[in-house]
Design a protein around this motif. Structure first.
Motif, PDB file in Angstrom:
ATOM      1  N   ALA A   1       0.775  -1.188  -0.134  1.00  0.00           N
ATOM      2  CA  ALA A   1      -0.059   0.115   0.120  1.00  0.00           C
ATOM      3  C   ALA A   1       0.704   1.423  -0.072  1.00  0.00           C
ATOM      4  O   ALA A   1       0.179   2.356  -0.214  1.00  0.00           O
ATOM      5  CB  ALA A   1      -0.990   0.037   1.167  1.00  0.00           C
ATOM      6  N   SER A   2       2.040   0.926   0.125  1.00  0.00           N
ATOM      7  CA  SER A   2       2.813   2.396   0.228  1.00  0.00           C
ATOM      8  C   SER A   2       4.538   2.063  -0.018  1.00  0.00           C
ATOM      9  O   SER A   2       4.788   0.832  -0.077  1.00  0.00           O
ATOM     10  CB  SER A   2       2.843   3.005   1.442  1.00  0.00           C
ATOM     11  N   ASP A   3       5.203   3.061  -0.230  1.00  0.00           N
ATOM     12  CA  ASP A   3       6.578   2.834  -0.569  1.00  0.00           C
ATOM     13  C   ASP A   3       7.341   2.772   0.559  1.00  0.00           C
ATOM     14  O   ASP A   3       8.724   3.148   0.652  1.00  0.00           O
ATOM     15  CB  ASP A   3       7.137   3.715  -1.639  1.00  0.00           C
ATOM     16  N   ASP A   4       6.841   2.871   1.901  1.00  0.00           N
ATOM     17  CA  ASP A   4       7.750   2.920   2.962  1.00  0.00           C
ATOM     18  C   ASP A   4       8.541   1.567   3.293  1.00  0.00           C
ATOM     19  O   ASP A   4       8.176   0.506   2.651  1.00  0.00           O
ATOM     20  CB  ASP A   4       6.631   2.909   4.192  1.00  0.00           C
ATOM     21  N   TYR A   5       9.558   1.810   3.741  1.00  0.00           N
ATOM     22  CA  TYR A   5      10.590   0.560   3.741  1.00  0.00           C
ATOM     23  C   TYR A   5      10.569  -0.037   5.054  1.00  0.00           C
ATOM     24  O   TYR A   5      11.064   0.643   6.179  1.00  0.00           O
ATOM     25  CB  TYR A   5      12.280   1.128   3.427  1.00  0.00           C
ATOM     26  N   LEU A   6       9.780  -1.050   5.386  1.00  0.00           N
ATOM     27  CA  LEU A   6       9.688  -1.704   6.696  1.00  0.00           C
ATOM     28  C   LEU A   6      10.702  -2.162   7.229  1.00  0.00           C
ATOM     29  O   LEU A   6      11.584  -3.006   6.459  1.00  0.00           O
ATOM     30  CB  LEU A   6       8.645  -2.760   6.700  1.00  0.00           C
TER      31      LEU A   6
ATOM     32  N   LEU B   1      11.266   3.144   7.598  1.00  0.00           N
ATOM     33  CA  LEU B   1      11.473   4.477   6.796  1.00  0.00           C
ATOM     34  C   LEU B   1      10.539   4.880   5.975  1.00  0.00           C
ATOM     35  O   LEU B   1       9.603   4.051   5.174  1.00  0.00           O
ATOM     36  CB  LEU B   1      12.911   4.030   5.883  1.00  0.00           C
ATOM     37  N   SER B   2      10.143   5.914   6.007  1.00  0.00           N
ATOM     38  CA  SER B   2       8.810   6.694   5.513  1.00  0.00           C
ATOM     39  C   SER B   2       9.038   7.420   3.978  1.00  0.00           C
ATOM     40  O   SER B   2      10.286   7.959   3.962  1.00  0.00           O
ATOM     41  CB  SER B   2       8.365   7.711   6.468  1.00  0.00           C
ATOM     42  N   ALA B   3       8.302   6.697   3.149  1.00  0.00           N
ATOM     43  CA  ALA B   3       8.627   7.260   1.907  1.00  0.00           C
ATOM     44  C   ALA B   3       8.429   8.683   1.624  1.00  0.00           C
ATOM     45  O   ALA B   3       7.576   9.477   1.904  1.00  0.00           O
ATOM     46  CB  ALA B   3       7.916   6.615   0.857  1.00  0.00           C
TER      47      ALA B   3
END
Length: 742
Positions: free
Chosen positions: A36-41, A179-181
């Motif tokens: 659902a997002s490009d955040d890097y978990l 990390l937040s996109a």
């Protein structure tokens, strides 16, 4: 310094961000489904995307008490100078702006922690930010990367929660660490310059490995798969099998106690390679065979069976301890670059005595200190003066010193992307540019310095194995996009061959898998997620569910580039858009564009230099719609084709998330200009064709324009785009035109 503190007010599927007032409500990703997002978990219910805790020097455990919406959190207590430390391969942070995590201090709370990021292989500390774990509640901290000193860098390698004073601190809890996109740009600026050619495309870069354990090696479906993908090179008999494979008796491999009656054999491979009109790379058995048997194999394939296989590798990954190596009789030793170099000359001499036209390659490592298995043979770099014990320096130095007339025709690289998550894999593909530079440096220093630059230059670079890690990615949509990124990146280097691992490898269950990695294919018998190093499962006739995204993405490349085309620069200003370009031998300009974002359309403003396109173009694409069709059984599995209008030297095009697109741009029509002032011979006239460089134009003539029949009289391709033709005046009306005929 800005730190955004967020109190958890709702269940896991929603969160409210507070900074004096409500800013946004955002749905959290549903793991195991579409991202659902490009955040890097970094940590969700487990460590994600290749993040590791190898260096933590504080004990911790996973718990669901206190409850974090049913998910595990990390529980850690400090008793001295300790740290909770997470590390990773180097990360490019230009597409991220913050790091966020949730803290809970347990019943008492109040734990004071220093949080900081680290960079480089030595984990250099950045700026420390002080955070306090709250009592009895979950609170989210969002910290700008700029505050930590790691914004817009390429080598973020770690995060630490440390104990600032070494005192005993009660257990605290960490959850949802990522990390937040950063926000996506409204427009990505793309530049393509057809006037600055980089290299010529070699057909061997569109290659794939074939394996002897595949029983369908030359089945009709297999040959159709290879043909549809436009494969230019194949490799046999399959990785490590090459060092246990006896050409004189393929049924009795090393270690077998009875003949092999399953799988495929060299006659099957010859049938596939010749039907596909592909070049072949053959692994000569270094691990448990002799130069005499290798020479026998050359004769059997190239003389007896007239296969004319040109490229032969001496062994497979022979520096690795996992590889079979029976060279144990003194002075030989297993996995030894000195032994390998000395024996390489024996293979080289005997194999070329059978067929002098073949090319013979040597296994290499891409760094001067890589695969340093022994220290009794050293190599001094004559340029730097430094001593190295790595595989490639010792091997090249030994070859040059002892057998300079048996230098390899090519160096062999194998490289696989680490299992570090979807976005990381797509960005990692540029590693091959570094590898190419390192290999060429070692050839220049250890060979060219002594034997002449031309000797080093004549040794080409070939990557005969590449692929992805053993997680869901290999057979997912991301694995397909990685395939196109890999080819796009390799075309920016001097590698002349590039062979994917592999055509048919075989599915296997993943007993444990990363919930942050996209992928949906499961074993119907066990329910476990699947992994497969191959691009197709079996000898099925495509299009088929068992053709993975990588298959279709290789097929997509047939619209992008083939052998003989010219690579040209394609640049852009956003990391999540991969852009590559070539000018085809037919004169068209093609662009390969990969949208690496899982969830965002990216609009590109494309500026063309040195090329004027026709206003109409064609787009070929593969992405989420095809992947969903495979998942649901509804829709087309195959590449989509779309006609595009409004194309010019500056135009916009929007690329959907997780997609690979090939834009095919035809050249604008040329002009014919009479050259009156240039007439010099009575009865003749001259006209000039004003077109574009490297575009073939067909000059046609007709005797009327009412019902014309156009006849071709010449085809011309100019390096500068213009050329003149001298014609005799006919006794009747005659008309001329120049056309582009792809």
């Amino acid at each position: 310094m800005n730190i955004l503190i967020v109190n958890r007010l709702y269940k896991k599927f929603a969160k409210v961000l507070l900074l004096g007032a409500i800013v946004a409500v955002t749905a959290l990703p549903m793991f195991g489904s579409e991202p659902a997002s490009d955040d890097y978990l970094i940590y969700t219910i487990q460590l994600n995307n290749g993040w590791a805790d190898d260096y933590s020097y504080a004990p911790y455990y996973l718990t669901n008490n206190p409850n974090f919406d049913g998910s595990n959190s990390i529980a850690c207590a400090f008793t001295s100078w300790q740290a909770l430390w997470f590390t990773h391969d180097p990360i490019n942070t230009t597409i991220y702006n913050n790091v966020s995590f949730w803290l809970n201090g347990g019943p008492a709370g109040g734990q004071n922690l220093n949080f900081y990021a680290q960079t480089g292989p030595n984990f250099t500390d950045g700026n420390a930010v002080s955070v306090t774990a709250p009592a009895g509640a979950w609170t989210e901290y969002t910290i700008p990367l700029a505050s930590l000193g790691v914004a817009n860098i390429t080598n973020l390698t770690g995060f630490q929660f440390s104990n600032p004073n070494g005192s005993v601190q009660p257990t605290f809890y960490v959850a949802d660490f990522s990390l937040s996109a950063a926000p996506k740009p409204a427009v990505v600026h793309v530049g393509v310059n057809a006037a600055a050619p980089i290299r010529t495309v070699d057909a061997r870069v569109f290659g794939i490995n074939n394996v002897a354990w595949d029983g369908g090696e030359d089945a009709p479906g297999t040959i159709e798969q290879v043909t549809n993908m436009g494969i230019g090179s194949l490799r046999w008999p399959g990785g490590s099998w090459g060092d246990g494979y006896h050409w004189t008796n393929e049924g009795m491999q090393y270690g077998n106690t009875s003949p092999r009656t399953w799988g495929s054999f060299t006659t099957n491979f010859i049938h596939t390679a010749t039907n596909a009109h592909a070049q072949a790379f053959i692994i000569a058995n270094y691990g448990c065979s002799t130069p005499e048997e290798a020479a026998w194999g050359v004769a059997e394939m190239n003389i007896t069976n007239h296969a004319h296989f040109q490229y032969w590798e001496i062994g497979n990954e022979v520096g690795g301890s996992w590889e079979l190596d029976c060279n144990t009789n003194p002075p030989w030793r297993p996995h030894d670059p000195w032994t390998y170099a000395m024996r390489f000359a024996q293979y080289y001499t005997q194999m070329k005595a059978v067929d002098p036209t073949i090319k013979i390659g040597a296994v290499a490592d891409t760094t001067e200190d890589g695969t340093a298995n022994y220290t009794d043979h050293a190599a001094v770099n004559p340029v730097t003066g430094l001593t190295h014990y790595g595989w490639t320096p010792v091997m090249l130095d030994t070859m040059r010193t002892n057998n300079p007339n048996a230098m390899p025709d090519f160096l062999i690289e194998h490289n696989y992307a680490p299992t570090d998550g979807d976005t990381y894999s797509l960005l990692w593909a540029r590693q091959w540019q570094t590898d190419a530079a390192n290999l060429r440096m070692m050839l220049n220093d250890y060979v060219g310095y002594y034997l002449g630059a031309n000797v080093a230059t004549n040794i080409e670079l070939c990557g005969t194995e590449y692929g992805l890690g053993g997680d869901k990615t290999a057979m997912s949509l991301v694995g397909g996009l990685f395939q196109d990124e890999a080819i796009g990146q390799i075309l920016q280097t001097e590698f002349n061959a590039f062979l994917r691992w592999d055509l048919h490898n075989g599915q296997s269950d993943l007993p444990s898998e990363d919930n942050a990695v996209y992928g949906w294919r499961t074993d119907p018998g066990t329910g476990l997620f699947l992994s497969d190093g191959g691009v197709v499962n079996g000898d099925v006739v495509p299009p088929n569910f068992n053709c993975y995204p990588a298959y279709y993405c290789i097929k997509l490349l047939t619209y992008f580039a083939r052998g003989g085309d010219t690579v040209i620069p394609a640049t852009n200003d956003f990391e999540l858009l991969g852009t590559y370009a070539v000018q085809r031998t037919n004169g068209s300009l093609t662009m390969l564009v990969v949208n690496r974002s899982c969830c965002s359309n990216l609009t590109a403003q494309i500026n063309l230099a040195g090329y004027a396109p026709s206003p109409n173009a064609t787009a070929y694409s593969y992405g989420i719609p095809q992947d969903q069709a495979a998942k649901t059984g509804i829709g087309s599995l195959d590449i989509a084709r779309t006609e595009v209008s409004g194309v010019g030297t500056n135009f916009n095009y929007t690329f959907p998330p997780y997609s690979a697109t090939v834009l095919v741009l035809a050249p604008a029509a040329p002009l014919l200009v009479p050259m009156t002032a240039a007439q010099s011979v009575p009865g003749q006239f001259i006209f000039q064709v004003e077109g574009q460089p490297r575009v073939p134009y067909v000059i046609q003539t007709s005797t009327n324009l009412i019902s014309p029949i156009w006849t071709a009289i010449s085809t011309n391709t100019s390096a500068i785009g213009t050329f003149r033709l001298t014609n005799s005046f006919p006794s009747f009306s005659r008309f001329y035109r120049a056309v582009w005929n792809p």
